[in-house]
Design a protein around this motif. Sequence first.
Motif, PDB file in Angstrom:
ATOM      1  N   LEU A   6      43.155  35.522 -21.649  1.00 41.47           N
ATOM      2  CA  LEU A   6      42.906  36.548 -20.638  1.00 41.47           C
ATOM      3  C   LEU A   6      42.304  37.788 -21.290  1.00 41.47           C
ATOM      4  N   ARG A   7      42.886  38.201 -22.413  1.00 41.53           N
ATOM      5  CA  ARG A   7      42.389  39.368 -23.133  1.00 41.53           C
ATOM      6  C   ARG A   7      40.954  39.147 -23.601  1.00 41.53           C
ATOM      7  N   SER A   8      40.683  37.986 -24.131  1.00 43.39           N
ATOM      8  CA  SER A   8      39.346  37.670 -24.629  1.00 43.39           C
ATOM      9  C   SER A   8      38.316  37.697 -23.494  1.00 43.39           C
ATOM     10  N   GLY A   9      38.649  37.096 -22.376  1.00 46.91           N
ATOM     11  CA  GLY A   9      37.745  37.096 -21.231  1.00 46.91           C
ATOM     12  C   GLY A   9      37.529  38.491 -20.663  1.00 46.91           C
ATOM     13  N   PHE A  10      38.607  39.268 -20.585  1.00 48.14           N
ATOM     14  CA  PHE A  10      38.514  40.628 -20.078  1.00 48.14           C
ATOM     15  C   PHE A  10      37.687  41.498 -21.023  1.00 48.14           C
ATOM     16  N   GLU A  11      37.887  41.302 -22.324  1.00 45.31           N
ATOM     17  CA  GLU A  11      37.103  42.046 -23.307  1.00 45.31           C
ATOM     18  C   GLU A  11      35.617  41.703 -23.188  1.00 45.31           C
ATOM     19  N   TRP A  12      35.311  40.424 -23.026  1.00 45.92           N
ATOM     20  CA  TRP A  12      33.923  40.001 -22.864  1.00 45.92           C
ATOM     21  C   TRP A  12      33.307  40.655 -21.616  1.00 45.92           C
ATOM     22  N   LEU A  13      34.037  40.642 -20.512  1.00 44.94           N
ATOM     23  CA  LEU A  13      33.549  41.243 -19.272  1.00 44.94           C
ATOM     24  C   LEU A  13      33.275  42.736 -19.453  1.00 44.94           C
ATOM     25  N   LEU A  14      34.221  43.457 -20.052  1.00 40.14           N
ATOM     26  CA  LEU A  14      34.021  44.891 -20.263  1.00 40.14           C
ATOM     27  C   LEU A  14      32.864  45.165 -21.220  1.00 40.14           C
ATOM     28  N   GLU A  15      32.710  44.344 -22.244  1.00 38.52           N
ATOM     29  CA  GLU A  15      31.593  44.526 -23.180  1.00 38.52           C
ATOM     30  C   GLU A  15      30.258  44.310 -22.484  1.00 38.52           C
ATOM     31  N   TYR A  59      33.990  52.822 -17.932  1.00 41.29           N
ATOM     32  CA  TYR A  59      34.045  51.434 -18.392  1.00 41.29           C
ATOM     33  C   TYR A  59      34.248  51.374 -19.908  1.00 41.29           C
ATOM     34  N   GLY A  60      33.617  52.285 -20.637  1.00 44.91           N
ATOM     35  CA  GLY A  60      33.806  52.348 -22.086  1.00 44.91           C
ATOM     36  C   GLY A  60      35.230  52.733 -22.455  1.00 44.91           C
ATOM     37  N   ALA A  61      35.838  53.610 -21.667  1.00 44.31           N
ATOM     38  CA  ALA A  61      37.235  53.993 -21.921  1.00 44.31           C
ATOM     39  C   ALA A  61      38.164  52.802 -21.741  1.00 44.31           C
ATOM     40  N   ALA A  62      37.904  51.995 -20.723  1.00 46.54           N
ATOM     41  CA  ALA A  62      38.723  50.795 -20.516  1.00 46.54           C
ATOM     42  C   ALA A  62      38.547  49.824 -21.686  1.00 46.54           C
ATOM     43  N   LEU A  63      37.322  49.677 -22.168  1.00 45.32           N
ATOM     44  CA  LEU A  63      37.071  48.804 -23.320  1.00 45.32           C
ATOM     45  C   LEU A  63      37.770  49.350 -24.566  1.00 45.32           C
ATOM     46  N   ALA A  64      37.697  50.649 -24.770  1.00 47.09           N
ATOM     47  CA  ALA A  64      38.383  51.263 -25.916  1.00 47.09           C
ATOM     48  C   ALA A  64      39.897  51.085 -25.800  1.00 47.09           C
ATOM     49  N   ALA A  65      40.425  51.174 -24.594  1.00 43.71           N
ATOM     50  CA  ALA A  65      41.864  50.969 -24.398  1.00 43.71           C
ATOM     51  C   ALA A  65      42.246  49.534 -24.749  1.00 43.71           C
ATOM     52  N   LEU A  66      41.428  48.589 -24.333  1.00 40.20           N
ATOM     53  CA  LEU A  66      41.716  47.195 -24.639  1.00 40.20           C
ATOM     54  C   LEU A  66      41.684  46.946 -26.146  1.00 40.20           C
ATOM     55  N   LYS A  67      40.762  47.610 -26.837  1.00 40.65           N
ATOM     56  CA  LYS A  67      40.646  47.461 -28.288  1.00 40.65           C
ATOM     57  C   LYS A  67      41.578  48.410 -29.039  1.00 40.65           C
ATOM     58  N   ARG A  68      42.348  49.184 -28.283  1.00 46.23           N
ATOM     59  CA  ARG A  68      43.285  50.168 -28.823  1.00 46.23           C
ATOM     60  C   ARG A  68      42.566  51.152 -29.738  1.00 46.23           C
ATOM     61  N   TYR A 140      41.429  50.341 -16.863  1.00 51.09           N
ATOM     62  CA  TYR A 140      42.220  50.928 -17.948  1.00 51.09           C
ATOM     63  C   TYR A 140      43.671  50.453 -17.852  1.00 51.09           C
ATOM     64  N   VAL A 141      44.221  50.439 -16.639  1.00 46.80           N
ATOM     65  CA  VAL A 141      45.596  49.982 -16.446  1.00 46.80           C
ATOM     66  C   VAL A 141      45.724  48.518 -16.858  1.00 46.80           C
ATOM     67  N   ILE A 142      44.761  47.696 -16.454  1.00 48.32           N
ATOM     68  CA  ILE A 142      44.789  46.286 -16.839  1.00 48.32           C
ATOM     69  C   ILE A 142      44.755  46.147 -18.360  1.00 48.32           C
ATOM     70  N   ALA A 143      43.891  46.919 -19.015  1.00 47.20           N
ATOM     71  CA  ALA A 143      43.800  46.870 -20.483  1.00 47.20           C
ATOM     72  C   ALA A 143      45.132  47.247 -21.126  1.00 47.20           C
ATOM     73  N   GLU A 144      45.762  48.297 -20.626  1.00 50.11           N
ATOM     74  CA  GLU A 144      47.052  48.720 -21.173  1.00 50.11           C
ATOM     75  C   GLU A 144      48.121  47.657 -20.948  1.00 50.11           C
ATOM     76  N   LEU A 145      48.128  47.051 -19.770  1.00 48.68           N
ATOM     77  CA  LEU A 145      49.127  46.023 -19.482  1.00 48.68           C
ATOM     78  C   LEU A 145      48.919  44.778 -20.344  1.00 48.68           C
ATOM     79  N   ILE A 146      47.668  44.434 -20.612  1.00 50.35           N
ATOM     80  CA  ILE A 146      47.388  43.298 -21.494  1.00 50.35           C
ATOM     81  C   ILE A 146      47.892  43.586 -22.904  1.00 50.35           C
ATOM     82  N   ASN A 147      47.741  44.826 -23.358  1.00 51.52           N
ATOM     83  CA  ASN A 147      48.176  45.206 -24.709  1.00 51.52           C
ATOM     84  C   ASN A 147      49.673  45.491 -24.810  1.00 51.52           C
TER      85      ASN A 147
END
Length: 172
Positions: A6-15, A59-68, A140-147
């Motif tokens: 899920l994280r990998s797919g979400f990261e790909w989508l945000l990228e 969108y970049g902030a959400a990607l940065a959140a996912l990548k911490r 961003y919330v989704i990224a935080e919840l995944i992490n």
Amino acid sequence: MSLARLRSGFEWLLEVITMFLVVSLAVVVLLGVTFRFAGNALSWYDEVAAVMLAWVTYYGAALAALKRGHISVPGLVYAQPRPVRMILVVIGEVIILGFFVMLAVYGVHVIGIIGGSTLVSVPIPVWVTQSTIPIGAGLYVIAELINLPTIMREAWHGKAPPSELDIVEELQ
């Protein structure tokens, strides 16, 4: 579906979304500069570029959140004993999630208020341009919840994120 998938797919989508927005913004800016230099300034350039910059930001902030990748103070947090460390991490996550949930809710509220307006220079509804606020906050919330499971596990074991280990070691 595993959390890693899920994280990998979400990261790909945000990228993909972020790269598309950055390239589009670059094209708009180059067009604006070229036309202005030629003496035919585009009337819509400034407004559209500003909106696109906001989209890239959310969108970049959400990607940065996912990548911490956002700024933090892990050295201070991870140098604490486990009970204090867990409390600090939980408080931090509650504040982050609470802020972005509030931003999403009020973003939707604002869209309802300005729904009938359009941009000044082009006939694009303002709700389309401002939709990035609740969408970006939700991402961003989704990224935080995944992490969150990883963050809590690291806090429990006193293991700082890999990029921050050198800072934690200096404080101990």
